[in-house]
Design an enzyme around this catalytic site. Structure first.
Site, PDB file in Angstrom:
ATOM      1  N   HIS A   1      -5.311  -1.405  -5.137  1.00 55.39           N
ATOM      2  CA  HIS A   1      -5.848  -0.374  -4.497  1.00 55.39           C
ATOM      3  C   HIS A   1      -6.929   0.449  -5.292  1.00 55.39           C
ATOM      4  O   HIS A   1      -6.629   0.730  -6.412  1.00 55.39           O
ATOM      5  CB  HIS A   1      -4.748   0.478  -3.865  1.00 55.39           C
ATOM      6  CG  HIS A   1      -3.944  -0.130  -2.756  1.00 55.39           C
ATOM      7  ND1 HIS A   1      -2.693  -0.696  -3.443  1.00 55.39           N
ATOM      8  CD2 HIS A   1      -3.920  -0.830  -1.732  1.00 55.39           C
ATOM      9  CE1 HIS A   1      -2.006  -1.572  -2.384  1.00 55.39           C
ATOM     10  NE2 HIS A   1      -2.877  -1.678  -1.384  1.00 55.39           N
TER      11      HIS A   1
ATOM     12  N   ARG B   1       7.997 -10.874   4.739  1.00 50.63           N
ATOM     13  CA  ARG B   1       7.705 -10.915   5.964  1.00 50.63           C
ATOM     14  C   ARG B   1       8.401 -11.740   7.115  1.00 50.63           C
ATOM     15  O   ARG B   1       8.348 -12.896   6.464  1.00 50.63           O
ATOM     16  CB  ARG B   1       6.023 -11.182   6.183  1.00 50.63           C
ATOM     17  CG  ARG B   1       5.055 -10.087   5.483  1.00 50.63           C
ATOM     18  CD  ARG B   1       3.912 -10.371   5.653  1.00 50.63           C
ATOM     19  NE  ARG B   1       2.824  -9.656   4.954  1.00 50.63           N
ATOM     20  CZ  ARG B   1       1.480  -9.558   4.590  1.00 50.63           C
ATOM     21  NH1 ARG B   1       0.933 -10.511   5.383  1.00 50.63           N
ATOM     22  NH2 ARG B   1       0.729  -8.526   3.744  1.00 50.63           N
TER      23      ARG B   1
ATOM     24  N   HIS C   1      -8.615  -1.701  -0.332  1.00 47.56           N
ATOM     25  CA  HIS C   1      -7.594  -2.487  -0.467  1.00 47.56           C
ATOM     26  C   HIS C   1      -8.107  -4.105  -0.687  1.00 47.56           C
ATOM     27  O   HIS C   1      -8.811  -4.429   0.216  1.00 47.56           O
ATOM     28  CB  HIS C   1      -6.813  -2.274   0.882  1.00 47.56           C
ATOM     29  CG  HIS C   1      -5.539  -3.374   0.852  1.00 47.56           C
ATOM     30  ND1 HIS C   1      -4.206  -2.682   0.930  1.00 47.56           N
ATOM     31  CD2 HIS C   1      -5.349  -4.595   0.804  1.00 47.56           C
ATOM     32  CE1 HIS C   1      -3.380  -3.635   0.971  1.00 47.56           C
ATOM     33  NE2 HIS C   1      -4.054  -4.853   0.762  1.00 47.56           N
TER      34      HIS C   1
ATOM     35  N   LYS D   1     -13.913  -5.188   6.916  1.00 51.87           N
ATOM     36  CA  LYS D   1     -13.356  -5.904   5.584  1.00 51.87           C
ATOM     37  C   LYS D   1     -14.375  -7.092   5.504  1.00 51.87           C
ATOM     38  O   LYS D   1     -15.007  -7.441   6.486  1.00 51.87           O
ATOM     39  CB  LYS D   1     -11.816  -6.300   5.920  1.00 51.87           C
ATOM     40  CG  LYS D   1     -11.926  -7.302   7.383  1.00 51.87           C
ATOM     41  CD  LYS D   1     -10.487  -7.832   7.271  1.00 51.87           C
ATOM     42  CE  LYS D   1     -10.420  -8.661   8.758  1.00 51.87           C
ATOM     43  NZ  LYS D   1      -8.987  -9.310   8.627  1.00 51.87           N
TER      44      LYS D   1
ATOM     45  N   CYS E   1       0.842  -1.222   0.033  1.00 48.46           N
ATOM     46  CA  CYS E   1       0.063  -0.075  -0.136  1.00 48.46           C
ATOM     47  C   CYS E   1       0.946   1.309   0.071  1.00 48.46           C
ATOM     48  O   CYS E   1       0.543   2.107  -0.915  1.00 48.46           O
ATOM     49  CB  CYS E   1      -0.944   0.058   1.118  1.00 48.46           C
ATOM     50  SG  CYS E   1      -0.864  -1.200   2.300  1.00 48.46           S
TER      51      CYS E   1
ATOM     52  N   ASP F   1      -2.397  -7.729  -5.339  1.00 49.28           N
ATOM     53  CA  ASP F   1      -3.000  -6.769  -4.710  1.00 49.28           C
ATOM     54  C   ASP F   1      -3.495  -5.867  -5.343  1.00 49.28           C
ATOM     55  O   ASP F   1      -3.311  -5.580  -6.755  1.00 49.28           O
ATOM     56  CB  ASP F   1      -2.002  -6.075  -3.816  1.00 49.28           C
ATOM     57  CG  ASP F   1      -2.115  -5.438  -2.617  1.00 49.28           C
ATOM     58  OD1 ASP F   1      -3.076  -5.410  -2.433  1.00 49.28           O
ATOM     59  OD2 ASP F   1      -1.096  -5.300  -1.635  1.00 49.28           O
TER      60      ASP F   1
ATOM     61  N   GLN G   1       1.640 -10.642  -3.469  1.00 49.08           N
ATOM     62  CA  GLN G   1       0.100 -10.459  -3.462  1.00 49.08           C
ATOM     63  C   GLN G   1      -0.426 -10.120  -4.570  1.00 49.08           C
ATOM     64  O   GLN G   1       0.208  -9.324  -5.288  1.00 49.08           O
ATOM     65  CB  GLN G   1       0.194  -9.531  -2.240  1.00 49.08           C
ATOM     66  CG  GLN G   1       0.180  -9.916  -0.966  1.00 49.08           C
ATOM     67  CD  GLN G   1      -0.254  -8.730   0.031  1.00 49.08           C
ATOM     68  OE1 GLN G   1       0.448  -7.686  -0.104  1.00 49.08           O
ATOM     69  NE2 GLN G   1      -1.007  -9.263   0.957  1.00 49.08           N
TER      70      GLN G   1
END
Length: 635
Positions: free
Chosen positions: A381, A359, A507, A461, A330, A379, A377
């Site tokens: 946005h 991570r 997200h 979420k 992000c 991902d 990911q």
RNA sequence: GCCGGCGUAGCUCAACGGAAGAGCAACUGAUUUGUAAUCAGUAGGUUGGGGGUUCGAUUCCCUUCGCCGGCUCCA
């Protein structure tokens, strides 16, 4: 007295009747199978007295309740066995769980897996003895006295609320603090298998002492148990770590724990997966970006990761300055957003990123591709106006379901998590956000589970869970509203009123982690990928060396048709080549010999289906290209 | 990170204080094969790393790394 049966009928029973009386009254077979009785919706011991007007049902091992009753009782019998084999062992708790049960113990000395067989033996003795399970209700004082030597039980008793009924169950000379209910006697716990040991924190808290958990399972019959053990073995055969090695998809090395190495065949699957992913996202109106893996520490301080996520992050120094390896995409994505001024006319703005994040996971949790320290990911946005949120969320849900369906994950379980105790943003903001998520969910008509207070501190979420062949559920997709980032990074757009406003930020991921998703589908398909994903789609098998030229020619034709083809030119028998290619789960094989070369055909063999006969090259190319085509993307 | 277990050839496993082995894979040669394993041969290991006990350690002990099963955490 009269009681009501599940089918709505009424049954007259003598005064003082129990569940057992009821089962006997219905029939001898049911009486034999009866393990307990459900009275007005609560499952109780079989010998519980019934009352006038009760809604009753006899519980047998055919039902979920019956099975868990049986397994819970089995856990008591195991505890009896364990304390007999190792006197002085302190007992903690022993519930039934999905597919079995466990019991937590505090052993005076560590035990080993070889002891499990001794427990099973002892369990067998107890089963043979058919000790009745006897329930007694006791006062708190009596209970404390009874379990004086059992510190964990004492703690449980102390924590019971004032006025709570304290019950104990005894079978043979083993007594346990237990709410119950239990099967009538120890001969009724069926076929028991003690499976494994593991460490487990007392009450699940890592600052508590570590106990030894023993897992087991029980089934009504030996046959059921054996079937279950076979299923476990089948699942073991499908383990993606084993298949990943056998199919030469990826490997792990001591030099990089938790960081997968992808081999050429693994990369073909991943790249094919991503081709499909990109098509779906293009149609769904996403743009793709890519942001750096290493970013300045200051950015992470601004995003809040420094305060909230530092323990999971990797750091490095460049020219004496602190940098962090990104654990999330992000902040980088936000810098892209901020690189230009935005107008409401651009909204909704959907920016996707296949971002490689790192991570630092604790060493004990690493698990093949399912839990790694670096993963990609899928991902995205989304930036939009408040009134666009519901449509955008709906769009994400549609995309997620469509993409899951492509892999045959029809069953998707949704969860909506709302405002937690510790959170930022106004109550009004949260209400609106939760309402848009709930609104989108309502419009899909899908069932979902509500998890009040389980949202992130920065927004509510929706999580999506799919179930793999081993019955494990995986959260892959997530769709969350984020109030924190737009505020922390002062994101803005120019509205209709020509004023600056903060956009709503969404997200989301669909597959979650590409690496883990690969692991999931490897197990889901048992390594036999659908043709479009298979690393090698067609192997051409020349019967003899003199057919090699023709085989290569056929391969050329198929390559032009867009297929991934190999020619198996090894000096092996046809049978051997077919076997090897079946084992590596290649979807199609083409056998070519004198006949085929003369007729310009190929004999098609399909994985698992066998010989389909000869077809002309044109037909083969067209048919296989069709069979191997990436799934359609609908707009 | 914690508890328990396990690290022997690429893979699956033997040997468990007294000269490190098998099957499959690999490689070489022969075979030229018609729908799930052709035959023969060759090579492959400081028994995860380090330290200790012992005349002698793959074997026993300590330590470290990794893996496995869980706990906790999570995509």
């Amino acid at each position: 007295m009269n009681v009501f049966l599940p089918d709505g009928s009424e049954m007259a029973l003598p005064e003082g009747a129990t569940g057992r009386t009821l089962a006997e009254a219905i029939g001898p077979r049911l009486a034999k199978a009866a393990l307990g009785v459900t009275i007005n919706g609560t499952t109780r011991d079989l010998d519980t007295p019934l009352s006038e007007g009760d809604q009753v049902a006899v519980v047998t091992a055919q039902s979920e309740e019956g099975l868990s009753l049986l397994r819970h009782s089995a856990s008591h019998v195991m505890a009896e066995a364990v304390t007999k084999v190792f006197p002085g062992t302190k007992v903690a708790i022993g519930p039934s769980i999905k597919d079995g049960f466990y019991y937590d113990f505090d052993f005076p000395e560590p035990i080993s897996e070889t002891d499990l067989a001794r427990f099973e033996e002892e369990i067998g003795r107890s089963v043979k003895a058919a000790h009745p399970f006897q329930r007694r209700e006791v006062s708190r004082e009596q209970a404390l006295q009874l379990f004086a030597g059992e510190p964990y039980k004492v703690e449980l008793i102390r924590d019971l609320p004032e006025g709570a009924t304290i019950s104990i169950y005894q079978h043979g000379d083993f007594t346990d603090l237990c709410r119950g209910p239990h099967v009538p006697d120890t001969s009724r716990i069926g076929a028991v298998k003690v499976l494994s040991t593991a460490g487990a924190y007392w009450r699940g808290r890592s600052d508590n002492p570590m106990l030894t958990r023993i897992y087991g399972t029980a089934f009504p019959s030996k046959k059921d148990l054996e079937e279950h053990l076979e299923r476990l073995e089948m699942a073991r055969q499908r383990d993606h770590r084993k298949l990943g090695r056998e199919l030469d998809l990826f490997s792990f090395h001591d030099e990089a724990p938790g960081f997968p190495f992808f081999h050429p065949k693994g990369m073909v699957v991943i790249n094919t997966l991503l081709d499909y992913w990109r098509k779906e996202h293009a149609v769904a109106g996403y743009q793709e970006i890519k942001t750096p893996i290493i970013l300045d520490r200051a950015l992470w301080e601004q995003s809040g990761h420094w305060d909230n996520y530092k323990d999971n992050m990797y750091f490095t120094k460049i020219d004496e300055m602190d940098f962090a390896v990104k654990p999330m995409n992000c902040p980088g994505g936000i810098l892209v957003y901020k690189s230009a001024q935005h107008s409401y006319r651009e909204f909704p703005l959907r920016m996707a990123e296949l971002g490689l994040v790192h991570r630092h996971e604790m060493s004990g949790v690493l698990h093949g591709l399912f839990r790694v320290r670096a993963f990609t990911q899928d991902d995205a946005h989304l930036y939009c106006l408040p009134e666009q949120v519901e449509d955008e969320v709906l769009g994400v849900i549609d995309l997620v379901r469509r993409m899951y369906r492509t892999f045959g994950f029809e069953k998707v379980h949704l969860e909506l998590s709302t405002r937690p105790a510790k959170s930022i943003g106004s109550a009004e903001m949260w209400e609106k956000a939760e309402a848009s998520l709930a609104g989108a969910l309502a419009r899909t008509g899908l069932d979902y589970q509500l998890n009040p207070g389980d949202g992130a501190f920065y927004g509510p979420k929706i999580d999506f869970h799919i179930e793999d062949v081993m019955g494990r559920t995986w959260q892959c997709a997530t769709c969350q509203l984020d109030f924190a980032m737009p505020e922390r990074f002062s994101l803005e757009y120019i509205g209709v009123d020509n004023q600056r406003h903060a956009p709503v930020m969404l997200h989301r991921t669909v597959l979650g982690s590409i690496e883990r998703f690969l692991g999931i589908i490897i197990e889901h398909y048992g390594g036999a990928f659908p043709a479009w994903l298979a690393p090698v789609q067609v192997t051409i098998i020349p019967i003899a060396d003199r057919h090699a030229d023709y085989a290569r020619e056929v391969a050329g034709v198929l390559q032009v048709a867009g297929l991934r083809v190999e020619v198996d030119e090894r000096a092996e028998s046809v049978g051997r080549k077919i076997r090897d290619n079946e084992v590596s789960k290649v979807p199609f094989m083409l056998v070519v010999g004198d006949k085929e070369e003369a007729a310009r055909t190929a004999a098609v063999r399909s994985h698992g289906k066998g010989d389909l006969g000869a077809m002309s090259l044109d037909v083969v190319a067209a048919t296989l290209a069709e069979q191997c085509r990436t799934p359609e993307v609908q707009g």
